[in-house]
Write a protein that holds these residues in place. Structure first.
Motif, PDB file in Angstrom:
ATOM      1  N   ARG A   1      38.786  14.100  36.813  1.00 30.71           N
ATOM      2  CA  ARG A   1      39.249  13.213  37.882  1.00 30.71           C
ATOM      3  C   ARG A   1      40.779  13.204  37.940  1.00 30.71           C
ATOM      4  O   ARG A   1      41.438  13.252  36.914  1.00 30.71           O
ATOM      5  CB  ARG A   1      38.745  11.791  37.637  1.00 30.71           C
ATOM      6  N   LYS A   2      41.280  13.124  39.132  1.00 29.21           N
ATOM      7  CA  LYS A   2      42.723  13.019  39.339  1.00 29.21           C
ATOM      8  C   LYS A   2      43.113  11.545  39.321  1.00 29.21           C
ATOM      9  O   LYS A   2      42.535  10.740  40.058  1.00 29.21           O
ATOM     10  CB  LYS A   2      43.115  13.667  40.655  1.00 29.21           C
ATOM     11  N   VAL A   3      44.078  11.185  38.459  1.00 33.16           N
ATOM     12  CA  VAL A   3      44.516   9.795  38.317  1.00 33.16           C
ATOM     13  C   VAL A   3      46.042   9.756  38.323  1.00 33.16           C
ATOM     14  O   VAL A   3      46.714  10.786  38.307  1.00 33.16           O
ATOM     15  CB  VAL A   3      43.967   9.184  37.005  1.00 33.16           C
ATOM     16  N   TYR A   4      46.586   8.548  38.295  1.00 33.70           N
ATOM     17  CA  TYR A   4      48.024   8.328  38.177  1.00 33.70           C
ATOM     18  C   TYR A   4      48.261   7.428  36.977  1.00 33.70           C
ATOM     19  O   TYR A   4      47.664   6.363  36.860  1.00 33.70           O
ATOM     20  CB  TYR A   4      48.603   7.669  39.435  1.00 33.70           C
TER      21      TYR A   4
ATOM     22  N   LEU B   1      56.523   7.546  28.230  1.00 29.82           N
ATOM     23  CA  LEU B   1      56.463   8.532  29.310  1.00 29.82           C
ATOM     24  C   LEU B   1      57.081   7.980  30.579  1.00 29.82           C
ATOM     25  O   LEU B   1      56.553   7.027  31.193  1.00 29.82           O
ATOM     26  CB  LEU B   1      55.004   8.949  29.539  1.00 29.82           C
ATOM     27  N   ASN B   2      58.191   8.562  30.981  1.00 34.87           N
ATOM     28  CA  ASN B   2      58.859   8.155  32.224  1.00 34.87           C
ATOM     29  C   ASN B   2      59.590   9.361  32.809  1.00 34.87           C
ATOM     30  O   ASN B   2      60.803   9.353  32.973  1.00 34.87           O
ATOM     31  CB  ASN B   2      59.834   7.010  31.952  1.00 34.87           C
ATOM     32  N   PRO B   3      58.861  10.436  33.102  1.00 34.30           N
ATOM     33  CA  PRO B   3      59.521  11.662  33.555  1.00 34.30           C
ATOM     34  C   PRO B   3      60.093  11.532  34.960  1.00 34.30           C
ATOM     35  O   PRO B   3      59.591  10.762  35.795  1.00 34.30           O
ATOM     36  CB  PRO B   3      58.381  12.691  33.510  1.00 34.30           C
ATOM     37  N   ALA B   4      61.132  12.322  35.183  1.00 35.41           N
ATOM     38  CA  ALA B   4      61.765  12.335  36.512  1.00 35.41           C
ATOM     39  C   ALA B   4      60.967  13.228  37.455  1.00 35.41           C
ATOM     40  O   ALA B   4      60.281  14.156  37.048  1.00 35.41           O
ATOM     41  CB  ALA B   4      63.198  12.830  36.399  1.00 35.41           C
ATOM     42  N   GLY B   5      61.072  12.910  38.756  1.00 37.39           N
ATOM     43  CA  GLY B   5      60.504  13.785  39.778  1.00 37.39           C
ATOM     44  C   GLY B   5      59.032  13.583  40.044  1.00 37.39           C
ATOM     45  O   GLY B   5      58.409  14.428  40.707  1.00 37.39           O
ATOM     46  N   GLU B   6      58.415  12.503  39.549  1.00 38.40           N
ATOM     47  CA  GLU B   6      57.005  12.267  39.798  1.00 38.40           C
ATOM     48  C   GLU B   6      56.800  11.418  41.051  1.00 38.40           C
ATOM     49  O   GLU B   6      57.744  10.861  41.627  1.00 38.40           O
ATOM     50  CB  GLU B   6      56.369  11.598  38.581  1.00 38.40           C
ATOM     51  N   ALA B   7      55.540  11.304  41.472  1.00 40.96           N
ATOM     52  CA  ALA B   7      55.213  10.585  42.701  1.00 40.96           C
ATOM     53  C   ALA B   7      55.463   9.083  42.540  1.00 40.96           C
ATOM     54  O   ALA B   7      55.528   8.553  41.420  1.00 40.96           O
ATOM     55  CB  ALA B   7      53.748  10.837  43.069  1.00 40.96           C
ATOM     56  N   ALA B   8      55.587   8.365  43.678  1.00 41.36           N
ATOM     57  CA  ALA B   8      55.834   6.925  43.641  1.00 41.36           C
ATOM     58  C   ALA B   8      54.654   6.177  43.056  1.00 41.36           C
ATOM     59  O   ALA B   8      54.806   5.114  42.456  1.00 41.36           O
ATOM     60  CB  ALA B   8      56.153   6.412  45.047  1.00 41.36           C
TER      61      ALA B   8
ATOM     62  N   VAL C   1      47.661   2.236  31.585  1.00 43.59           N
ATOM     63  CA  VAL C   1      47.510   1.596  32.888  1.00 43.59           C
ATOM     64  C   VAL C   1      47.331   2.693  33.920  1.00 43.59           C
ATOM     65  O   VAL C   1      48.241   3.462  34.180  1.00 43.59           O
ATOM     66  CB  VAL C   1      48.731   0.721  33.221  1.00 43.59           C
ATOM     67  N   ILE C   2      46.141   2.798  34.478  1.00 45.84           N
ATOM     68  CA  ILE C   2      45.786   3.881  35.378  1.00 45.84           C
ATOM     69  C   ILE C   2      45.638   3.333  36.787  1.00 45.84           C
ATOM     70  O   ILE C   2      45.073   2.251  36.990  1.00 45.84           O
ATOM     71  CB  ILE C   2      44.466   4.555  34.947  1.00 45.84           C
ATOM     72  N   VAL C   3      46.164   4.050  37.718  1.00 48.87           N
ATOM     73  CA  VAL C   3      45.979   3.653  39.119  1.00 48.87           C
ATOM     74  C   VAL C   3      45.301   4.774  39.857  1.00 48.87           C
ATOM     75  O   VAL C   3      45.536   5.953  39.594  1.00 48.87           O
ATOM     76  CB  VAL C   3      47.331   3.324  39.779  1.00 48.87           C
ATOM     77  N   LYS C   4      44.400   4.439  40.731  1.00 44.47           N
ATOM     78  CA  LYS C   4      43.744   5.346  41.657  1.00 44.47           C
ATOM     79  C   LYS C   4      42.963   6.448  40.947  1.00 44.47           C
ATOM     80  O   LYS C   4      43.513   7.453  40.539  1.00 44.47           O
ATOM     81  CB  LYS C   4      44.761   5.978  42.610  1.00 44.47           C
ATOM     82  N   GLY C   5      41.676   6.253  40.810  1.00 40.53           N
ATOM     83  CA  GLY C   5      40.806   7.292  40.293  1.00 40.53           C
ATOM     84  C   GLY C   5      40.616   7.242  38.805  1.00 40.53           C
ATOM     85  O   GLY C   5      40.055   8.165  38.251  1.00 40.53           O
TER      86      GLY C   5
ATOM     87  N   SER D   1      58.131  -2.595  43.349  1.00 41.67           N
ATOM     88  CA  SER D   1      56.744  -3.050  43.248  1.00 41.67           C
ATOM     89  C   SER D   1      55.808  -1.851  43.212  1.00 41.67           C
ATOM     90  O   SER D   1      56.119  -0.780  43.717  1.00 41.67           O
ATOM     91  CB  SER D   1      56.395  -3.950  44.441  1.00 41.67           C
ATOM     92  N   ARG D   2      54.647  -2.059  42.568  1.00 38.24           N
ATOM     93  CA  ARG D   2      53.658  -1.005  42.446  1.00 38.24           C
ATOM     94  C   ARG D   2      52.290  -1.576  42.760  1.00 38.24           C
ATOM     95  O   ARG D   2      51.962  -2.691  42.364  1.00 38.24           O
ATOM     96  CB  ARG D   2      53.667  -0.397  41.038  1.00 38.24           C
ATOM     97  N   ILE D   3      51.497  -0.774  43.427  1.00 37.81           N
ATOM     98  CA  ILE D   3      50.117  -1.178  43.735  1.00 37.81           C
ATOM     99  C   ILE D   3      49.200  -0.492  42.753  1.00 37.81           C
ATOM    100  O   ILE D   3      49.253   0.733  42.578  1.00 37.81           O
ATOM    101  CB  ILE D   3      49.755  -0.804  45.181  1.00 37.81           C
TER     102      ILE D   3
END
Length: 510
Positions: free
Chosen positions: A108-111, A137-144, A177-181, A268-270
């Motif tokens: 599964r693809k997750v964030y 883990l706080n890499p640069a260039g990742e999705a919002a 903490v996983i978001v979406k999927g 903010s993050r959803i």
């Protein structure tokens, strides 16, 4: 409605119940040391890909493409180091059959939320080592939305992550903490108890105010000694070696007014959560600072000043190499020979003093320290006696010339000691045949008597010692002392005479 809210509250605050079996985790990925501090990881992903055949840059964007890539024999043959490591990681994570247990249903693809702490894998191609780092883990260039990852879930509900961008394995220390999927694979019977909850989290960060701070500066003065010496390497005239003689350290404090505050990330993050009966939700609101340009008050400023003193050695005096093949020597001097003793109390013998002598040598250099050659010498063998020969003058000694001269022709071997130019010593051993010439007896009035000594040719041998000084590879002077043995016989008496020539000479080499 109240009953539903109360049930939801109990789900949120109650103790977590795990219906799944204990996870099989036999990899370095799952080992954590409670005393370790995570390193803040802010670099872009993809610099040290652990499993490059799973990177986004290689077209792995869906679960179907993920499964296709790991089952592709071409990929397995291309990545002979990392693909077996991927398969072994799966087997050590509860996937009994390794990559063959994966399918589109358990990939599964997750964030993953930035700031999650855990072990991050990497592959160092230079050392051929796969290992793991404990990071925040706080890499640069990742999705919002977060850090994209593939969540691989086995039949027992156990999982690990493969980061989408770099293809590196990741496992959190605690609940990620996983978001979406990111929901579990297995659900409760019928799935009617699971609900999707949407949480919008935000925090207001108070910006850091710029001000002066007290900082330390560490000063070091290094004193070096450099040695410059002629190089033995081709194409280099000099080489240099440097050694640290001593150093001096001191620490000073100063007030730094050029303070750059950290930039706080308070966006903010959803988040999306799938809540079931056996789930518990922990709300984390991380405030992530960007310390890339922040002034570090704990790290002192370091200044290093070096002072180097050079000493230069003069190049060594080069000695020319002498390539020698032949040598010619011409020597002259005086020779003294032994005298026979007559077994007659009325007849006497005595020495005739030193006589002129000389020799010529021609030799071949077999090696620089050994010569083999031919020597021809000129030696006069004579003595005085008072034997009553016909024509003898009573009271005056006769002079007996056994040979004037005797010519020894010898083959010799010569051993040299010393440098090719300058002083050199030698020892030569020779043997050959001697030819006597012009033997005669002269009375006191210098008249030649009729009696002939009749000396015959015979074996001869010599031992010669010499010391020489060569001005160059080709010319030198020297002095020598030789002991000559003659085994010649005479009609008058059986002689075994010795001659001792002492000579000076010129020596030529080419």
């Amino acid at each position: 409605m109240r009953v539903y809210l109360l049930s939801f509250f109990l789900i949120i605050t109650g103790t977590t119940l795990f219906a799944q079996k204990p996870c099989y985790q036999n990899s370095r990925l799952y080992l954590f040391n409670k005393h370790d501090e995570p390193r803040l990881f802010t670099d872009p992903l993809g610099r040290h890909p652990q499993f490059p055949f799973l990177q986004r840059m290689n077209g792995i964007t869906t679960p179907a493409l993920f499964i296709k890539s790991i089952n592709d024999p071409h990929q397995q043959g291309k990545y002979t180091r990392t693909f077996p490591a991927f398969d072994l990681l799966l087997r050590n994570s509860g996937f009994k059959n390794g990559y063959k247990d994966l399918n589109t249903k358990n990939v599964r693809k997750v964030y993953i939320t930035p700031g999650t702490i855990g072990n991050l894998g990497f592959f160092n191609q230079q050392t051929n080592i796969i290992n793991y780092l404990y990071v925040k883990l706080n890499p640069a260039g990742e999705a919002a939305e977060g850090i994209e990852a593939w969540k691989l879930i086995n039949k027992n509900g156990c999982f690990l992550y493969i980061l989408f961008t770099c293809g590196n394995a990741f496992y959190p220390n605690g609940d990620a903490v996983i978001v979406k999927g990111g929901g579990p694979v297995a659900t409760s019977a019928g799935g009617a108890c699971c609900r999707t909850v949407t949480v919008n989290s935000s925090a207001t960060a108070v910006p850091q105010q710029g001000d002066s701070i007290q900082r330390k500066a560490q000063l070091r003065l290094n004193f070096y000694q450099a040695h410059v010496f002629p190089s033995s390497r081709k194409g280099f005239k000099y080489d240099t070696t440097v050694e640290l003689v001593r150093h001096k350290d001191t620490t000073v404090h100063f007030k730094d007014r050029l303070v750059i505050p950290a930039k706080m990330d308070s966006a903010s993050r959803i988040k999306y959560y799938s809540v079931c009966r056996d789930s518990i939700i922990q709300m984390h609101f991380p405030l992530v600072g960007d310390p890339a340009q922040q002034t570090d008050t704990a790290e002192p400023i370091r200044y290093v000043v070096a002072d180097t003193v050079y000493d230069k050695q003069a190049p060594p005096k080069e000695e020319p190499e002498c390539e020698l093949n032949w040598a010619v020597s011409v020597e002259v001097g005086n020779s003294w020979n032994s005298i026979p003793r007559l077994n007659d109390p009325l007849q006497h013998t005595q020495t005739n003093g030193g006589q002129f002598t000389g020799n010529v040598e021609i030799s071949k250099f077999m090696v620089p320290w050994f010569q083999l050659g031919l020597r021809v010498s000129y030696i006069i063998l004579s003595y005085q006696d008072d034997v009553n020969y016909p024509g003898y003058i009573p009271g005056i000694y006769n002079t007996v010339y056994l040979a004037k001269p005797i010519v020894p022709i010898q083959i010799f071997g010569k051993f040299n000691f010393g440098k090719p130019i300058g002083f050199q010593e030698s020892v030569a051993l020779g043997f050959g045949y001697s030819v006597p010439l012009n033997g005669k007896i002269v009375n006191g009035n210098n008249n030649t008597l009729s009696t002939d000594p009749g000396l015959k040719g015979d074996f001869t041998a010599s031992l010669k010692f010499g010391i020489y000084y060569y001005f160059s590879c080709h010319v030198g002077v020297g002095a020598s002392f030789t002991g000559e043995y003659f085994n010649n016989k005479s009609d008058m008496i059986a002689y075994s005479l010795y001659a001792l020539p002492a000579q000076l000479g010129l020596h030529f080499r080419f």
